[in-house]
Motif scaffolding. Sequence first.
Motif, mmCIF file in Angstrom:
data_model
loop_
_atom_site.group_PDB
_atom_site.id
_atom_site.type_symbol
_atom_site.label_atom_id
_atom_site.label_comp_id
_atom_site.label_asym_id
_atom_site.label_seq_id
_atom_site.Cartn_x
_atom_site.Cartn_y
_atom_site.Cartn_z
ATOM 1 N N ALA A 182 0.826 -1.212 0.000
ATOM 2 C CA ALA A 182 0.000 0.000 0.000
ATOM 3 C C ALA A 182 0.857 1.256 0.000
ATOM 4 C CB ALA A 182 -0.926 -0.008 1.208
ATOM 5 N N LEU A 183 1.958 1.227 0.756
ATOM 6 C CA LEU A 183 2.826 2.407 0.842
ATOM 7 C C LEU A 183 3.575 2.632 -0.463
ATOM 8 C CD1 LEU A 183 4.089 4.681 2.537
ATOM 9 C CD2 LEU A 183 5.808 3.024 3.311
ATOM 10 N N GLU A 184 4.162 1.591 -1.025
ATOM 11 C CA GLU A 184 4.944 1.734 -2.248
ATOM 12 C C GLU A 184 4.067 2.145 -3.433
ATOM 13 O OE1 GLU A 184 8.272 1.511 -2.680
ATOM 14 O OE2 GLU A 184 8.457 1.316 -0.507
ATOM 15 N N ALA A 185 2.834 1.628 -3.465
ATOM 16 C CA ALA A 185 1.930 1.943 -4.570
ATOM 17 C C ALA A 185 1.116 3.205 -4.307
ATOM 18 C CB ALA A 185 0.991 0.766 -4.821
ATOM 19 N N ASN A 186 1.240 3.773 -3.096
ATOM 20 C CA ASN A 186 0.379 4.900 -2.707
ATOM 21 C C ASN A 186 -1.073 4.583 -3.065
ATOM 22 O OD1 ASN A 186 3.062 6.683 -3.998
ATOM 23 N ND2 ASN A 186 2.574 6.754 -1.820
ATOM 24 N N SER A 187 -1.538 3.418 -2.589
ATOM 25 C CA SER A 187 -2.846 2.909 -3.010
ATOM 26 C C SER A 187 -3.771 2.722 -1.817
ATOM 27 C CB SER A 187 -2.686 1.577 -3.752
ATOM 28 O OG SER A 187 -3.936 0.986 -4.003
ATOM 29 N N TYR A 188 -4.740 3.635 -1.671
ATOM 30 C CA TYR A 188 -5.709 3.457 -0.596
ATOM 31 C C TYR A 188 -6.675 2.319 -0.903
ATOM 32 C CZ TYR A 188 -8.077 6.856 -3.702
ATOM 33 O OH TYR A 188 -8.587 7.525 -4.779
ATOM 34 N N GLU A 189 -6.690 1.831 -2.136
ATOM 35 C CA GLU A 189 -7.482 0.647 -2.445
ATOM 36 C C GLU A 189 -6.884 -0.602 -1.801
ATOM 37 O OE1 GLU A 189 -10.487 0.387 -4.125
ATOM 38 O OE2 GLU A 189 -10.414 2.560 -3.888
ATOM 39 N N ASP A 190 -5.625 -0.544 -1.409
ATOM 40 C CA ASP A 190 -4.979 -1.670 -0.732
ATOM 41 C C ASP A 190 -5.014 -1.518 0.783
ATOM 42 O OD1 ASP A 190 -4.054 -3.415 -2.872
ATOM 43 O OD2 ASP A 190 -2.768 -1.750 -3.470
ATOM 44 N N GLU A 191 -5.815 -0.578 1.258
ATOM 45 C CA GLU A 191 -5.988 -0.408 2.702
ATOM 46 C C GLU A 191 -6.894 -1.525 3.221
ATOM 47 O OE1 GLU A 191 -7.713 2.950 5.809
ATOM 48 O OE2 GLU A 191 -8.231 3.017 3.681
ATOM 49 N N HIS A 192 -6.568 -2.105 4.356
ATOM 50 C CA HIS A 192 -7.283 -3.302 4.809
ATOM 51 C C HIS A 192 -8.730 -2.998 5.189
ATOM 52 C CE1 HIS A 192 -7.454 -7.469 5.903
ATOM 53 N NE2 HIS A 192 -7.865 -7.182 7.122
ATOM 54 N N ASP A 193 -8.949 -2.116 6.148
ATOM 55 C CA ASP A 193 -10.307 -1.734 6.543
ATOM 56 C C ASP A 193 -10.621 -0.391 5.891
ATOM 57 O OD1 ASP A 193 -10.141 -4.000 8.071
ATOM 58 O OD2 ASP A 193 -10.339 -3.017 10.007
ATOM 59 N N CYS A 194 -10.847 -0.412 4.592
ATOM 60 C CA CYS A 194 -10.823 0.827 3.814
ATOM 61 C C CYS A 194 -12.085 1.665 3.957
ATOM 62 C CB CYS A 194 -10.557 0.531 2.345
ATOM 63 S SG CYS A 194 -11.857 -0.423 1.534
ATOM 64 N N PHE A 195 -13.216 1.071 4.277
ATOM 65 C CA PHE A 195 -14.453 1.851 4.364
ATOM 66 C C PHE A 195 -14.566 2.587 5.698
ATOM 67 C CE2 PHE A 195 -15.410 -2.049 1.854
ATOM 68 C CZ PHE A 195 -15.406 -1.448 0.607
ATOM 69 N N SER A 196 -14.033 1.988 6.741
ATOM 70 C CA SER A 196 -14.162 2.536 8.099
ATOM 71 C C SER A 196 -12.932 3.299 8.568
ATOM 72 C CB SER A 196 -14.414 1.391 9.084
ATOM 73 O OG SER A 196 -13.315 0.479 9.064
ATOM 74 N N ASP A 197 -11.837 3.239 7.818
ATOM 75 C CA ASP A 197 -10.557 3.817 8.250
ATOM 76 C C ASP A 197 -10.098 3.229 9.588
ATOM 77 O OD1 ASP A 197 -10.100 5.313 6.035
ATOM 78 O OD2 ASP A 197 -10.516 7.258 6.945
ATOM 79 N N ASN A 198 -10.267 1.925 9.727
ATOM 80 C CA ASN A 198 -9.862 1.214 10.938
ATOM 81 C C ASN A 198 -8.588 0.397 10.726
ATOM 82 O OD1 ASN A 198 -10.466 0.149 13.694
ATOM 83 N ND2 ASN A 198 -10.767 -1.783 12.611
ATOM 84 N N THR A 199 -7.880 0.656 9.638
ATOM 85 C CA THR A 199 -6.736 -0.172 9.266
ATOM 86 C C THR A 199 -5.650 -0.187 10.331
ATOM 87 O OG1 THR A 199 -7.208 0.225 6.938
ATOM 88 C CG2 THR A 199 -4.995 -0.535 7.475
ATOM 89 N N HIS A 200 -5.426 0.930 10.992
ATOM 90 C CA HIS A 200 -4.395 0.976 12.043
ATOM 91 C C HIS A 200 -4.666 -0.051 13.130
ATOM 92 C CE1 HIS A 200 -7.638 3.782 13.088
ATOM 93 N NE2 HIS A 200 -7.372 3.490 14.349
ATOM 94 N N ASN A 201 -5.936 -0.269 13.467
ATOM 95 C CA ASN A 201 -6.271 -1.266 14.483
ATOM 96 C C ASN A 201 -6.112 -2.680 13.958
ATOM 97 O OD1 ASN A 201 -6.928 0.028 16.968
ATOM 98 N ND2 ASN A 201 -8.773 0.856 16.005
ATOM 99 N N SER A 202 -6.468 -2.906 12.695
ATOM 100 C CA SER A 202 -6.267 -4.236 12.128
ATOM 101 C C SER A 202 -4.794 -4.623 12.156
ATOM 102 C CB SER A 202 -6.791 -4.282 10.690
ATOM 103 O OG SER A 202 -8.182 -4.432 10.666
ATOM 104 N N HIS A 203 -3.924 -3.689 11.796
ATOM 105 C CA HIS A 203 -2.490 -3.968 11.824
ATOM 106 C C HIS A 203 -1.997 -4.172 13.254
ATOM 107 C CE1 HIS A 203 -2.696 -3.244 7.686
ATOM 108 N NE2 HIS A 203 -2.145 -2.050 7.586
#
Length: 431
Positions: free
Chosen positions: A290-311
């Motif tokens: 996700a970081l290298e591609a600058n791709s928010y489509e590769d964010e895990h919990d993309c609808f809720s912006d909860n990805t930090h907790n998933s990680h």
Amino acid sequence: MKKLFHPAPLALAVAATITAGCANAPWSAEQQIPATKSNVVAHYADLAHATYEDALTTARALDEATDRLIANPTDANLQAAKEAWLASRVPYQQSEVFRFGNAIVDDWEGQLNAWPLDEGLIDYVKPDDYQHELGNAGATANIIASSSINVGGETLDVTTLTSELLADLNEVGGSEANVATGYHAIEFLLWGQDLNGFESGAGERPVTDYAKGSDCTNGNCERRAQYLDAVTDLLISDLQWMVNQWAPGAGDNYRAQLTAANPDQGIQKMLFGMGSLSLGELAGERMKVALEANSYEDEHDCFSDNTHNSHYYNGQGIRNVYTGSYRRVDGSLVSGPSLSDLVKQSNPELDARLNSQLNASMEALGLMKARAESSQNPIAFDTMIAPGNAEGSRIINNAIMALVEQTGSIEQAARQLGIDALSPDDAGHEF
């Protein structure tokens, strides 16, 4: 993943309930009975059982919250359903360490946690902001708005939305982006599309998408409610099946097979699970890509912006397995003989180093979590990965490097315990 998993016989569920407390006794490496490979593997099964039980408990709370939303679509009930979804992610993300090395989990988990998904398969999307897998014929099928869908030349009847039907629609047309069930389908049904790109803000689905009669927005509110009801029911059914697989006291489930096998096989699965989630999956697929591609489509919990907790809770699951400890959602602690105890017996220096590295990775992931949840100028994961975001890039790269370092010590721990090859299954995972 097209298999609908049915709960095991009632006897397994009863056994799970009767014996659930047996893993909660405090443990100390100084106890008279030393850690052995056999009792470490048995306790690993205790950890898995407790973690999946908590995932099931929180999924039931989510189901109850979505039922209230469906019956009475108010802003308060929508918010409560969102909070229940967020709470359900805490134990589930800690369970992902059991996926790698245990083929029974890996074969099952796609129905619950597959991502990224092309949400247009499920419901309406805003066309000019919708990024989907190229060539995916199901990317705009919109099951909720349709009585039938045509994907890859095949016409499918979707008139009656049931758990069985939705399970069969996963990967329809051969695309892994066609995800009809699981946590992320529910997430989309609660939040809707996140149209903010790299800017702050999550999805903003209006509660009137579930309203009755003329108050309904975006059409098909009754169908949307039916879909949400079916997909949450399936989540519970799937989790109950996995709880039963790890339940003590049964002679014919996965736990019985694991604990009856050569304990080296179990130790191998534990270390392989830690290393694979640490490096290939979390540091690699979920963060570096996700970081290298600058791709928010590769964010895990993309609808809720909860990805930090998933990680963060993925990282916690890795540490849980090594230390033999798991803090349950009710606050109780499951603890017992651990890999840490085994390594310490023969190489205290390595054990101390790996424990320190696990703590360091949790600190790095904790910084990501704290920055995303800051009361002043929070930065969610999809903003961290934006081009030119130096602070976000630094936070993510520090977490990646911490995970890389601990994976090296995980490999050393395997050799210390006489495990030469960390390849216990053929599911295609490696690190």
